[in-house]
Design a protein around this motif. Structure first.
Motif, PDB file in Angstrom:
ATOM      1  N   SER A   2      -3.571  22.599 -37.754  1.00 12.48           N
ATOM      2  CA  SER A   2      -3.142  21.107 -37.731  1.00 12.48           C
ATOM      3  C   SER A   2      -1.514  21.002 -37.476  1.00 12.48           C
ATOM      4  CB  SER A   2      -3.491  20.660 -38.978  1.00 12.48           C
ATOM      5  OG  SER A   2      -2.847  21.043 -39.931  1.00 12.48           O
ATOM      6  N   ARG A   3      -1.311  19.893 -37.092  1.00  8.81           N
ATOM      7  CA  ARG A   3       0.115  19.676 -36.747  1.00  8.81           C
ATOM      8  C   ARG A   3       0.824  19.653 -38.175  1.00  8.81           C
ATOM      9  NH1 ARG A   3      -0.678  15.907 -33.793  1.00  8.81           N
ATOM     10  NH2 ARG A   3      -0.267  16.784 -31.769  1.00  8.81           N
ATOM     11  N   TYR A   4       2.074  20.082 -37.936  1.00  6.63           N
ATOM     12  CA  TYR A   4       3.041  20.393 -39.359  1.00  6.63           C
ATOM     13  C   TYR A   4       3.409  19.014 -39.693  1.00  6.63           C
ATOM     14  CZ  TYR A   4       6.665  21.951 -42.283  1.00  6.63           C
ATOM     15  OH  TYR A   4       7.371  22.291 -43.552  1.00  6.63           O
ATOM     16  N   THR A   5       3.160  18.737 -41.118  1.00  9.50           N
ATOM     17  CA  THR A   5       3.693  17.522 -41.664  1.00  9.50           C
ATOM     18  C   THR A   5       4.668  17.980 -42.825  1.00  9.50           C
ATOM     19  OG1 THR A   5       1.826  17.403 -42.789  1.00  9.50           O
ATOM     20  CG2 THR A   5       1.969  16.186 -41.015  1.00  9.50           C
ATOM     21  N   GLY A   6       4.941  19.110 -43.073  1.00  7.58           N
ATOM     22  CA  GLY A   6       5.996  19.468 -44.128  1.00  7.58           C
ATOM     23  C   GLY A   6       7.311  19.041 -44.050  1.00  7.58           C
ATOM     24  N   PRO A   7       8.048  19.686 -44.953  1.00  6.96           N
ATOM     25  CA  PRO A   7       9.850  19.579 -44.770  1.00  6.96           C
ATOM     26  C   PRO A   7      10.206  20.035 -43.444  1.00  6.96           C
ATOM     27  CG  PRO A   7       8.914  20.627 -46.900  1.00  6.96           C
ATOM     28  CD  PRO A   7       7.739  20.650 -46.216  1.00  6.96           C
ATOM     29  N   ARG A   8      10.878  19.312 -42.910  1.00  7.48           N
ATOM     30  CA  ARG A   8      11.402  19.816 -41.683  1.00  7.48           C
ATOM     31  C   ARG A   8      12.604  20.530 -41.703  1.00  7.48           C
ATOM     32  NH1 ARG A   8      10.916  13.936 -38.909  1.00  7.48           N
ATOM     33  NH2 ARG A   8       8.810  13.204 -39.573  1.00  7.48           N
ATOM     34  N   PHE A  59       7.247  23.486 -33.120  1.00  6.87           N
ATOM     35  CA  PHE A  59       7.912  22.647 -33.988  1.00  6.87           C
ATOM     36  C   PHE A  59       8.703  21.612 -33.102  1.00  6.87           C
ATOM     37  CE2 PHE A  59       6.720  26.112 -36.973  1.00  6.87           C
ATOM     38  CZ  PHE A  59       6.175  25.375 -37.937  1.00  6.87           C
ATOM     39  N   ASN A  60       9.605  21.958 -32.349  1.00 12.07           N
ATOM     40  CA  ASN A  60      10.254  20.816 -31.638  1.00 12.07           C
ATOM     41  C   ASN A  60       9.739  19.821 -30.962  1.00 12.07           C
ATOM     42  OD1 ASN A  60      13.214  20.004 -30.714  1.00 12.07           O
ATOM     43  ND2 ASN A  60      12.011  20.004 -29.093  1.00 12.07           N
ATOM     44  N   TYR A  61       8.548  20.234 -30.537  1.00 11.87           N
ATOM     45  CA  TYR A  61       7.610  19.353 -29.596  1.00 11.87           C
ATOM     46  C   TYR A  61       6.558  18.844 -30.454  1.00 11.87           C
ATOM     47  CZ  TYR A  61      10.406  20.740 -25.817  1.00 11.87           C
ATOM     48  OH  TYR A  61      11.578  21.096 -24.758  1.00 11.87           O
ATOM     49  N   GLY A  62       6.165  19.372 -31.542  1.00 15.91           N
ATOM     50  CA  GLY A  62       5.213  18.859 -32.530  1.00 15.91           C
ATOM     51  C   GLY A  62       3.955  19.183 -31.918  1.00 15.91           C
ATOM     52  N   LEU A  63       3.513  20.247 -31.513  1.00 17.11           N
ATOM     53  CA  LEU A  63       2.285  20.575 -30.953  1.00 17.11           C
ATOM     54  C   LEU A  63       1.609  21.529 -32.186  1.00 17.11           C
ATOM     55  CD1 LEU A  63       3.124  21.820 -27.511  1.00 17.11           C
ATOM     56  CD2 LEU A  63       2.744  19.241 -28.197  1.00 17.11           C
ATOM     57  N   THR A  64       0.303  21.467 -31.880  1.00 13.18           N
ATOM     58  CA  THR A  64      -0.727  22.344 -32.660  1.00 13.18           C
ATOM     59  C   THR A  64      -0.719  23.602 -31.636  1.00 13.18           C
ATOM     60  OG1 THR A  64      -2.540  21.697 -31.318  1.00 13.18           O
ATOM     61  CG2 THR A  64      -2.048  20.598 -33.405  1.00 13.18           C
ATOM     62  N   GLU A  65      -1.263  24.790 -32.382  1.00 12.80           N
ATOM     63  CA  GLU A  65      -1.210  25.819 -31.606  1.00 12.80           C
ATOM     64  C   GLU A  65      -2.205  26.061 -30.676  1.00 12.80           C
ATOM     65  OE1 GLU A  65      -0.550  29.876 -30.693  1.00 12.80           O
ATOM     66  OE2 GLU A  65       0.529  28.584 -32.178  1.00 12.80           O
ATOM     67  N   SER A  66      -3.207  25.333 -30.564  1.00 14.90           N
ATOM     68  CA  SER A  66      -4.171  25.324 -29.473  1.00 14.90           C
ATOM     69  C   SER A  66      -3.656  24.257 -28.397  1.00 14.90           C
ATOM     70  CB  SER A  66      -5.652  24.470 -29.795  1.00 14.90           C
ATOM     71  OG  SER A  66      -5.208  23.097 -30.296  1.00 14.90           O
ATOM     72  N   GLN A  67      -2.715  23.461 -28.548  1.00 13.69           N
ATOM     73  CA  GLN A  67      -2.114  22.670 -27.599  1.00 13.69           C
ATOM     74  C   GLN A  67      -1.354  23.529 -26.804  1.00 13.69           C
ATOM     75  OE1 GLN A  67      -0.447  19.185 -29.971  1.00 13.69           O
ATOM     76  NE2 GLN A  67      -1.816  18.037 -28.671  1.00 13.69           N
ATOM     77  N   ILE A  68      -0.402  24.357 -27.487  1.00 14.85           N
ATOM     78  CA  ILE A  68       0.845  25.064 -26.703  1.00 14.85           C
ATOM     79  C   ILE A  68       0.086  26.108 -26.015  1.00 14.85           C
ATOM     80  CG2 ILE A  68       1.329  26.806 -28.491  1.00 14.85           C
ATOM     81  CD1 ILE A  68       4.277  26.369 -27.860  1.00 14.85           C
TER      82      ILE A  68
END
Length: 203
Positions: A2-8, A59-68
């Motif tokens: 899933s997309r990361y939502t933790g401490p940036r 992380f910079n573009y906010g993608l999931t692993e499957s998207q990249i």
């Protein structure tokens, strides 16, 4: 994954670089990895170096692993060098363009603007952050979007200087894609060849 939502800031410290699309915060004096042993120098393996470079993009573009992974496969099929094409595809995402145009302080905030239909693409409201912009496309905020405090503050003081591949219209509060972005216009240090090598043996 899933997309990361933790401490940036924690992510940027772990990767050793500031990622403007993830956060406006600076590493400052704590430019070492988080954790009890973060200040102790560690020798990274070849895999570790490749993983860090890949995670910078994710992380910079906010993608999931499957998207990249999908973008990498597309870049690999292109005639251009795989790494350069991958960076171009990432920069051409609508949410990233909204960020680079100065409508939002980060790519994360830009994605939210798009999702809530505060962004107009060629005069039509859209809500898909992954839409790929093309030369000649005009992007603007809706009247409601311009009144959002976050967007107004970002327009007054953009997080980054606007890149040369877009033209910003102050009067119309809109931005136009003038050409395709180049690999060296990514706003953070990246060794994209390590990313290519990372996926070359995994996809």
């Amino acid at each position: 994954m899933s997309r990361y939502t933790g401490p940036r800031l924690k992510v940027m410290r772990a990767l050793g670089t500031e990622l403007p699309g993830l956060s406006r915060k600076a590493l400052g004096e704590r430019n070492y990895p988080p954790g009890q042993h973060g200040q102790k120098p560690k020798r990274k393996s070849g895999f570790g170096v490749q993983l860090i470079e890949k995670q910078k993009l994710r992380f910079n573009y906010g993608l999931t692993e499957s998207q990249i992974q999908r973008l990498f496969r597309e870049a690999k099929r292109a005639k251009e060098p795989t790494g350069e094409k991958l960076l171009e595809l990432l920069e051409r995402r609508l949410d990233n363009f909204v960020f680079r145009a100065g409508f939002a302080p980060t790519a994360v905030a830009a994605r939210q603007l798009v999702r809530h239909k505060h962004v107009l693409l060629n005069g039509r409201a859209v809500n898909i952050p992954s839409i790929r912009v093309r030369a000649g496309d005009r992007i603007a905020l809706t009247d409601t979007g311009r009144k959002i405090p976050m967007a107004a503050e970002s327009l007054a003081e953009p997080a980054l200087a606007r890149p040369e591949w877009l033209n910003f219209d102050e009067a119309g509060c809109a931005a136009t894609v003038t050409r395709m972005p180049a690999a060296d216009e990514v706003p953070f240090p990246i060794e994209v060849q390590h990313v290519v090598e990372y996926y070359a043996v995994r996809l």
